[in-house]
Design an enzyme around this catalytic site. Structure first.
Site, PDB file in Angstrom:
ATOM      1  N   SER A  99      21.335  -4.113  32.613  1.00  0.00           N
ATOM      2  CA  SER A  99      22.182  -3.000  32.185  1.00  0.00           C
ATOM      3  C   SER A  99      23.000  -2.525  33.384  1.00  0.00           C
ATOM      4  O   SER A  99      23.701  -3.326  33.996  1.00  0.00           O
ATOM      5  CB  SER A  99      21.326  -1.879  31.583  1.00  0.00           C
TER       6      SER A  99
ATOM      7  N   HIS B 100      24.028  -4.910  28.713  1.00  0.00           N
ATOM      8  CA  HIS B 100      24.564  -3.781  27.964  1.00  0.00           C
ATOM      9  C   HIS B 100      26.032  -3.568  28.326  1.00  0.00           C
ATOM     10  O   HIS B 100      26.358  -3.125  29.423  1.00  0.00           O
ATOM     11  CB  HIS B 100      23.773  -2.506  28.267  1.00  0.00           C
TER      12      HIS B 100
ATOM     13  N   MET C 200      19.245   1.218  33.643  1.00  0.00           N
ATOM     14  CA  MET C 200      18.643   2.501  33.310  1.00  0.00           C
ATOM     15  C   MET C 200      17.819   2.366  32.039  1.00  0.00           C
ATOM     16  O   MET C 200      18.139   1.584  31.157  1.00  0.00           O
ATOM     17  CB  MET C 200      19.763   3.529  33.092  1.00  0.00           C
TER      18      MET C 200
ATOM     19  N   ASP D  94      14.695  -0.475  28.014  1.00  0.00           N
ATOM     20  CA  ASP D  94      14.955  -1.601  27.127  1.00  0.00           C
ATOM     21  C   ASP D  94      14.556  -2.903  27.818  1.00  0.00           C
ATOM     22  O   ASP D  94      14.968  -3.179  28.940  1.00  0.00           O
ATOM     23  CB  ASP D  94      16.441  -1.641  26.744  1.00  0.00           C
TER      24      ASP D  94
END
Length: 357
Positions: free
Chosen positions: A180, A206, A299, A302
């Site tokens: 991410s 992401h 962050m 996930d």
């Protein structure tokens, strides 16, 4: 996640009054964030920074008098501050956003559309999470909640957890990677180090819709292996990497001894689409001990549970270490769960993917 007991102070730079107002409303709905100021162009923003330095800047790309990329270069050269780029969901916007990431921006977020009510519903948590991640990101100098909270769904919303893992023996190893915030640069380092005979790779990074194609095309130009945005039914082959398209979940599937990807719609999982947990769970189910799982900078959490499922299915797993992460969130959560066999610096993850040690 505030900065200690302080709120995260944000400077919004955008020539659209509607966007500035919308962004302010979204971000101030979180108790850990406050808007330090807004500015309609970089010149006004620069004057504001002289008297007070924000924790995070959100920056539009296309503005009068000075464009966002030029302003970003000045910030990163003279006084590095975590910057989030606001970009339109167009091919040109995505190419410019990738350039901004190369110049030191922490992340890219989709610019609010005119249908702001729907945008707020769809993107509120992504924007807030991006600001919080940026506030805690490692930034280095570069040379030249008022609305309803949606439930945080698990991978169960897209693919059920299987009690049977691995299936029939496969002839090839497959690598599943999740990242991410900070992942665009980490993946560049990772994929540039890949030999042409590396295992097939499937990646969830992401990113907003449309950005992933430009990102994949850019990596394909600079890497020895083939890199492309995943399409439904694409085969996972040695020497090739597939990147999940923005706003679509990507799952690993198998047909006999061959692997392919399924690209599909579905609810947000861990407030993300694509979700790393969805990729990792499908990899645990269909590849089992023939898989290698790697979780990188980002962050939130996930991918942490999915990496554990991969490990329990017999896969070799690794997490990027804190020292080389831009944000030590996702790897940290995976380590806390005991999901990672190894904790490695970024420069050793490619070696692990080719030959786990």
């Amino acid at each position: 996640m505030s900065l200690g007991n302080k709120k995260i102070r944000v400077l919004i730079v955008d020539d659209s009054a509607v966007v500035r107002q919308t962004m302010s409303q979204i971000l101030q709905s979180d108790p850990d964030i406050e808007i330090m100021a807004t500015a309609c162009d970089p010149y006004i923003a620069a004057k504001r920074i002289q008297s007070e330095v924000p924790d995070v800047i959100t920056l539009d790309v296309e503005m009068p008098r000075m464009d966002g990329i030029t302003f970003l270069k000045k910030i990163m050269t003279q006084h590095p501050i975590p910057v989030l780029i606001l970009s339109s969901l167009t091919d040109e916007g995505s190419r410019t956003a990738l350039k901004a990431l190369e110049y030191g921006a922490v992340d890219v977020i989709a610019k609010p559309r005119l249908d702001t009510k729907q945008f707020i519903e769809d993107s509120k948590h992504r924007l807030i999470e991006a600001v919080k991640a940026a506030a805690h990101a490692k930034v280095v100098s570069r040379t030249p909640q008022m609305m309803r909270v949606e439930p945080k769904l698990s991978a169960d919303a897209v693919i059920a957890k299987s009690s049977v893992s691995g299936g029939a023996p496969a002839t090839e190893v497959v690598v599943a990677v999740g990242a991410s915030t900070g992942g665009t640069e980490a993946l560049r380092v990772f994929l540039e180090a890949m030999p042409t005979d590396c295992p097939g790779i499937v990646i969830v990074q992401h990113m907003p819709e449309n950005f992933t194609k430009s990102f994949a095309d850019r990596l394909n130009d600079i890497c020895r292996i083939s890199v492309k945005e995943a399409e439904n039914g694409d085969q996972v082959r040695p020497g090739h990497a597939l990147i999940a398209p923005g706003n679509k979940h990507t799952l690993l599937k198998r047909n006999g001894v061959n692997y392919y990807v399924e690209v599909k719609d579905g609810p947000l999982v861990n407030r993300h689409r694509p979700s790393v947990d969805v990729l990792f769970r499908s990899t645990a189910r269909y590849a089992g001990s023939n898989a290698i799982g790697i979780i990188m900078t980002g962050m939130g959490d996930d991918g942490a549970k999915g990496l554990l499922e991969m490990k329990e299915a017999g896969a070799k797993t690794a997490a990027q270490d804190e020292a080389t992460c831009v944000v030590y969130g996702m790897p940290k959560e995976a380590v806390k769960l005991g999901a990672a066999d190894k904790i490695l610096p970024l420069e050793k993850l490619a070696q692990f993917a080719v030959k786990p040690f």
